[in-house]
Design a protein around this motif. Structure first.
Motif, PDB file in Angstrom:
ATOM      1  N   LEU A  95       0.818  -1.208   0.000  1.00 24.53           N
ATOM      2  CA  LEU A  95       0.000   0.000   0.000  1.00 24.53           C
ATOM      3  C   LEU A  95       0.854   1.262   0.000  1.00 24.53           C
ATOM      4  O   LEU A  95       0.425   2.312  -0.485  1.00 24.53           O
ATOM      5  N   PHE A  96       2.053   1.174   0.545  1.00 25.44           N
ATOM      6  CA  PHE A  96       2.913   2.350   0.650  1.00 25.44           C
ATOM      7  C   PHE A  96       3.621   2.687  -0.656  1.00 25.44           C
ATOM      8  O   PHE A  96       4.171   3.778  -0.794  1.00 25.44           O
ATOM      9  N   GLY A  97       3.630   1.763  -1.590  1.00 28.03           N
ATOM     10  CA  GLY A  97       4.280   2.039  -2.869  1.00 28.03           C
ATOM     11  C   GLY A  97       5.721   2.458  -2.692  1.00 28.03           C
ATOM     12  O   GLY A  97       6.515   1.783  -2.025  1.00 28.03           O
ATOM     13  N   ASP A  98       6.072   3.617  -3.259  1.00 31.35           N
ATOM     14  CA  ASP A  98       7.468   4.069  -3.210  1.00 31.35           C
ATOM     15  C   ASP A  98       7.794   4.853  -1.940  1.00 31.35           C
ATOM     16  O   ASP A  98       8.867   5.450  -1.837  1.00 31.35           O
ATOM     17  N   TYR A  99       6.897   4.847  -0.950  1.00 32.92           N
ATOM     18  CA  TYR A  99       7.193   5.485   0.331  1.00 32.92           C
ATOM     19  C   TYR A  99       8.013   4.559   1.249  1.00 32.92           C
ATOM     20  O   TYR A  99       8.528   5.000   2.267  1.00 32.92           O
ATOM     21  N   VAL A 100       8.092   3.283   0.896  1.00 34.06           N
ATOM     22  CA  VAL A 100       8.903   2.328   1.645  1.00 34.06           C
ATOM     23  C   VAL A 100       9.771   1.565   0.653  1.00 34.06           C
ATOM     24  O   VAL A 100       9.273   1.035  -0.341  1.00 34.06           O
TER      25      VAL A 100
END
Length: 299
Positions: A95-100
């Motif tokens: 769900l966080f995609g490119d944030y993690v």
């Protein structure tokens, strides 16, 4: 082994996202001779544009921003550590995609280490796949719903369990928030760290600073520590120094201070003692001469 966590402030409405400043950031970062770097609000393609050829031969960078996203979380690691992207599917982490960004690497002394760079935005979770029952289970007591930092931590808990790990980044929470928002979210700042401590997540800065220190630069003089580095117990035992670099140069290039952690695990790659005795007070980085950018002129 030197580990750095740093938010490069690409999304801040200021000069930080200029091409010149982004090259300055990489120059300062590589001057610290890190072994592993956890980056947030980063454009990984800048590494190829701004770093020297020798640096590109020594390091690999992992992370890719979404189309038109501009920036993302990323991980830089020495190739000697044999880093590989961790792409194992996870219903919440996805769900966080490119944030993690997640990587697995292999240290010659301790074996596999799982590394995650996290940028948890300061919002309640609104993903429809996170159910009301999920919110009830993972939210903090004083909050009505789970926040992005709650969801990221709970998702990474299972991923890191039973392994040596480095999990850090811009978590957008601090104990000091309890002084400002106690009526809205009672004790939520302290509770976040109490929960992660119960999991066996060791907070690197607390080993050397009893109270929170400033990692976020804002007009408000309060010492907001929004950036945090957590490790496994074994790595925590080997941690010999951890601080935030808050000198004037760092304040010029980002609104976050880099967290620098030094572990008693030996230097990886080519030996160098340039910053072997660094500290927040003694490290001074002079302004570099930034070469002209190569490639197109788009940001």
């Amino acid at each position: 082994m030197k580990v750095i966590s740093w938010n490069l402030a690409y999304w801040k409405p200021a000069h930080f996202k200029s091409r010149e400043n982004r090259c300055r950031q990489w120059t300062h970062l590589l001057a610290l001779e890190p072994d592993i770097v956890l980056l947030q609000e980063c454009r990984p393609t800048d590494f190829e544009r701004c770093a020297s050829k020798s640096a590109q031969e020594e390091y690999s960078v992992f992370g890719a921003a979404r189309p038109k996203g501009g920036a993302c979380s990323a991980i830089l690691a020495r190739k000697a550590l044999r880093p590989t992207q961790d792409a194992d599917p996870d219903s919440w982490l996805d769900l966080f995609g490119d944030y993690v960004s997640r990587v697995r690497l292999h240290h010659p002394t301790i074996g596999e280490v799982r590394v995650a760079s996290v940028h948890a935005i300061a919002q309640e979770v609104k993903f429809p796949t996170v159910t009301d029952a999920d919110h009830t289970r993972i939210k903090r007591t004083g909050c009505k719903r789970a926040w992005h930092n709650d969801l990221a931590a709970h998702a990474l808990r299972g991923w890191a369990e039973g392994a040596e790990f480095l999990i850090g980044g811009d978590w957008n929470t601090a104990r000091a928030f309890d002084l400002l928002y106690d009526k809205r979210w009672p004790n939520a700042g302290h509770e976040f760290f109490e929960v992660t401590k119960c999991w066996g997540w060791c907070e690197s800065l607390r080993k050397f600073h009893d109270g929170e220190i400033q990692t976020y630069f804002d007009r408000n003089p309060s010492a907001y520590e929004l950036d945090h580095l957590f490790t496994s117990e074994r790595l925590h035992q080997q941690l010999k120094k951890c601080d935030a670099l808050t000198d004037s140069i760092m304040r010029e290039v980002s609104d976050h201070a880099p967290i620098v952690a030094d572990f008693k695990l030996g230097k990886i790659g080519a030996p160098s003692n340039r910053f072997s005795d660094w500290s927040a007070e003694t490290v001074t980085i002079t302004k570099p001469t930034v070469p002209p950018a190569v490639g197109d002129k788009k940001a």
